[in-house]
Design an enzyme around this catalytic site. Structure first.
Site, PDB file in Angstrom:
ATOM      1  N   ARG A 183       0.852  -1.201   0.000  1.00 48.97           N
ATOM      2  CA  ARG A 183       0.000   0.000   0.000  1.00 48.97           C
ATOM      3  C   ARG A 183       0.880   1.242   0.000  1.00 48.97           C
ATOM      4  NH1 ARG A 183      -5.409  -1.516   3.424  1.00 48.97           N
ATOM      5  NH2 ARG A 183      -5.750  -3.451   2.286  1.00 48.97           N
TER       6      ARG A 183
ATOM      7  N   ARG B 226       1.784   2.974  12.978  1.00 50.96           N
ATOM      8  CA  ARG B 226       0.962   1.771  12.751  1.00 50.96           C
ATOM      9  C   ARG B 226       0.672   1.478  11.282  1.00 50.96           C
ATOM     10  NH1 ARG B 226      -4.612   3.655  12.842  1.00 50.96           N
ATOM     11  NH2 ARG B 226      -4.522   5.859  13.232  1.00 50.96           N
ATOM     12  N   HIS B 227       1.382   2.148  10.368  1.00 48.69           N
ATOM     13  CA  HIS B 227       1.226   1.844   8.946  1.00 48.69           C
ATOM     14  C   HIS B 227       2.548   1.408   8.333  1.00 48.69           C
ATOM     15  CE1 HIS B 227      -2.389   4.364   9.417  1.00 48.69           C
ATOM     16  NE2 HIS B 227      -2.875   3.552   8.503  1.00 48.69           N
TER      17      HIS B 227
ATOM     18  N   GLU C 125      -7.445  -0.208  14.810  1.00 52.28           N
ATOM     19  CA  GLU C 125      -8.184  -1.226  14.040  1.00 52.28           C
ATOM     20  C   GLU C 125      -7.265  -2.407  13.740  1.00 52.28           C
ATOM     21  OE1 GLU C 125      -9.840   0.120  10.152  1.00 52.28           O
ATOM     22  OE2 GLU C 125      -8.932  -1.767   9.479  1.00 52.28           O
TER      23      GLU C 125
ATOM     24  N   SER D   2     -10.671  -5.713   9.095  1.00 53.33           N
ATOM     25  CA  SER D   2     -11.900  -5.303   8.415  1.00 53.33           C
ATOM     26  C   SER D   2     -12.498  -6.532   7.772  1.00 53.33           C
ATOM     27  CB  SER D   2     -11.622  -4.314   7.285  1.00 53.33           C
ATOM     28  OG  SER D   2     -11.275  -3.081   7.802  1.00 53.33           O
TER      29      SER D   2
END
Ligand code: ATP
Ligand code: AMO
Length: 434
Positions: A211, A219-220, A357, A360
């Site tokens: 991504r 957190r990415h 999160e 999903s």
């Protein structure tokens, strides 16, 4: 394979060969010690110059720290040795001398910053906390695989070079594929859905996703590992049951198999397998609860995505893992099914840890015409996805699924402050090597 004895297995009375790294050399004048470290632990090797061949003592005590050595000798009981035993050597071989200038101290006595550690992962993982994190990560993946098998899943692998994106909110990495535009895959989403319509029905994949996130956060990542699950003939509630089961299986395996690692990370007292079933709040209940905390400057209104502060306020309020269900259709992707009696509302869900999160997922739209209409509503060209939508004309069962980010699972499980701690060689905006 190799006939050396692990340091942890060296018993008094045996003659052994151990091999590993020169962890520490202590020369006390009359006597000197070399501590040899391997994957399983450490052992003391004693050099008494009065009693031994001089060249043996020279080799064993002049070796630089972190050199690779092999030591053969008798194991003896010695209460003063750190592990209660020591080796009285008859031979010492230096298999690979280390440069005396080390970029970081693997014993952990001198702290190194994260960037130095990531530049020198090999040294960083020789002992201590970093090694424990990756041993736990491996246990988590093993437990997840076992759990999936126990619920009848088949493990699959799907392409990472693809023609289209699926996850609207995040950017794609483009590449040229024999003159044609292509991308690194953001998610196995469409492929795993195609499999539930095949004879496989219930599948999982553990693999990389890419991504082109512009933001640089703790957190990415730009390359992450995802655990994807998809099953025919289940709804989103059953998918949440499996999601919860996976998480609990991972925590239980770590609790059972990783005592030493948890101790190294100082988590023995705080580590706990989540026991309660996770609350399932609807999106509407979630925003009401967030607004009631008074933590946000501006109240949320129906239709808003949850900003980081909102996730944090709700996380503090709930105090454990929880699901948010029934999201507004508009902020969920085209493949999520909406409620027939309320098309504004979707059957999408997220699993939240109080800090962020984790997952999903949702019930998928399996009806061809509704699926194609959903593309158009989200401004996507259904033609570009023909390879996917076409299969919905030939008998696609009702299905549901979800995906975890492995690094976030490990990060939240161990309370790591930066997601990069949970990846061997993180890819972020600054980091393309090692
Ligand atoms: P030894 O008779 O076993 O050689 P020592 O006390 O005469 O023991 P020294 O050279 O005086 O030997 O020891 C220096 C220090 O090393 C002392 O503090 C001693 O307690 C410690 N020491 C000696 N042998 C060991 C061993 N095998 N393991 C750990 N510490 C040791
Ligand atoms: P989503 O985009 O929410 O859903 O991703 C699922 C989970 O993957 C993790 N994750 C990331 N972790 C680190 N860095 C990133 N850049 C990153 N992006 C995602 C998160 C996130 O919750 N196809 C859907 C899943 C599905 O419906 O089955 C999807 O990709 O933990």
């Amino acid at each position: 394979m190799d006939d050396r004895t692990y340091t942890v297995d060296a018993e008094p009375g045996e003659r052994v060969t151990v091999a590993g790294w020169a962890h520490e050399i202590r020369d006390l004048g009359g006597i000197a010690f070399l501590i040899v470290r391997d994957q399983t632990g450490k052992i003391q090797v004693k050099f008494a110059p009065d009693e031994m061949d001089e060249s043996l003592v020279q080799t064993g005590t002049n070796v630089s720290r972190e050199s690779v050595v092999s030591v053969t000798g008798a194991v003896e009981e010695e209460p003063r040795a750190p592990t209660g035993v020591e080796i009285v050597p008859e031979s010492v071989e230096v298999l690979a001398p280390a440069d005396p200038e080390l970029p970081l101290d693997p014993t952990g006595k001198v702290d190194a910053d994260l960037s130095t550690r990531l530049d020198n992962r090999t040294l960083d993982l020789r002992s201590g906390e970093s090694k424990a994190i990756f041993e736990i990560r491996s246990t988590v993946l093993n437990a997840v695989r076992d759990y999936f098998r126990s619920v009848g899943c088949t493990e699959i692998n799907t392409p990472k070079i693809v023609a289209t994106g699926t996850e609207g909110g995040t950017e794609l990495f483009p590449l040229t594929y024999f003159g044609q535009e292509a991308f690194m895959n953001q998610s196995p989403q469409l492929f795993k859905q195609l499999m539930v319509g095949s004879g496989l029905e219930r599948v999982f994949e553990i693999g990389p996703i890419f991504r082109a996130e512009e933001h640089n956060t703790p957190r990415h990542l730009n390359e992450a590992t995802m655990i994807d699950f998809e099953s025919a003939f289940i709804d989103h509630h059953e998918a949440m049951d499996v999601c919860e089961g996976t998480l609990r299986a991972a925590y239980e395996a770590v609790e059972t198999d990783c005592h030493e690692q948890l101790e190294t990370l100082d988590l023995t007292d705080s580590f706990a397998v989540p026991q309660q079933s996770f609350p399932r709040l609807t999106y509407e209940e979630a925003i009401e609860r967030i607004n009631a905390t008074g933590e946000l400057d501006e109240q949320l209104v129906w239709g808003d995505d949850l900003p980081t502060e909102a996730e944090k306020a709700l996380g503090d309020d709930v105090g454990g893992h929880y699901f948010i269900t029934d999201w507004p259709s508009e902020i969920k992707p085209f493949y999520i099914q909406d409620y027939d009696d309320d098309p504004q509302l979707s059957k999408g869900f997220d699993l939240m840890h109080p800090r962020m999160e984790l997952v999903s997922g949702g019930q998928r739209e399996h009806r061809h015409d509704e699926l194609v209409a959903g593309f158009e509503q989200q401004g996507l060209d259904p033609e570009a996805f023909e390879y996917y939508t076409k299969m919905f004309r030939y008998g696609m069962p009702p299905h549901a699924g979800w995906a975890y980010g492995v690094e976030r699972l490990v990060m939240t499980m161990l309370g790591l402050s930066n997601i990069r701690e949970a990846v061997l060689f993180p890819r972020d905006r600054q980091r393309l090597s090692p």
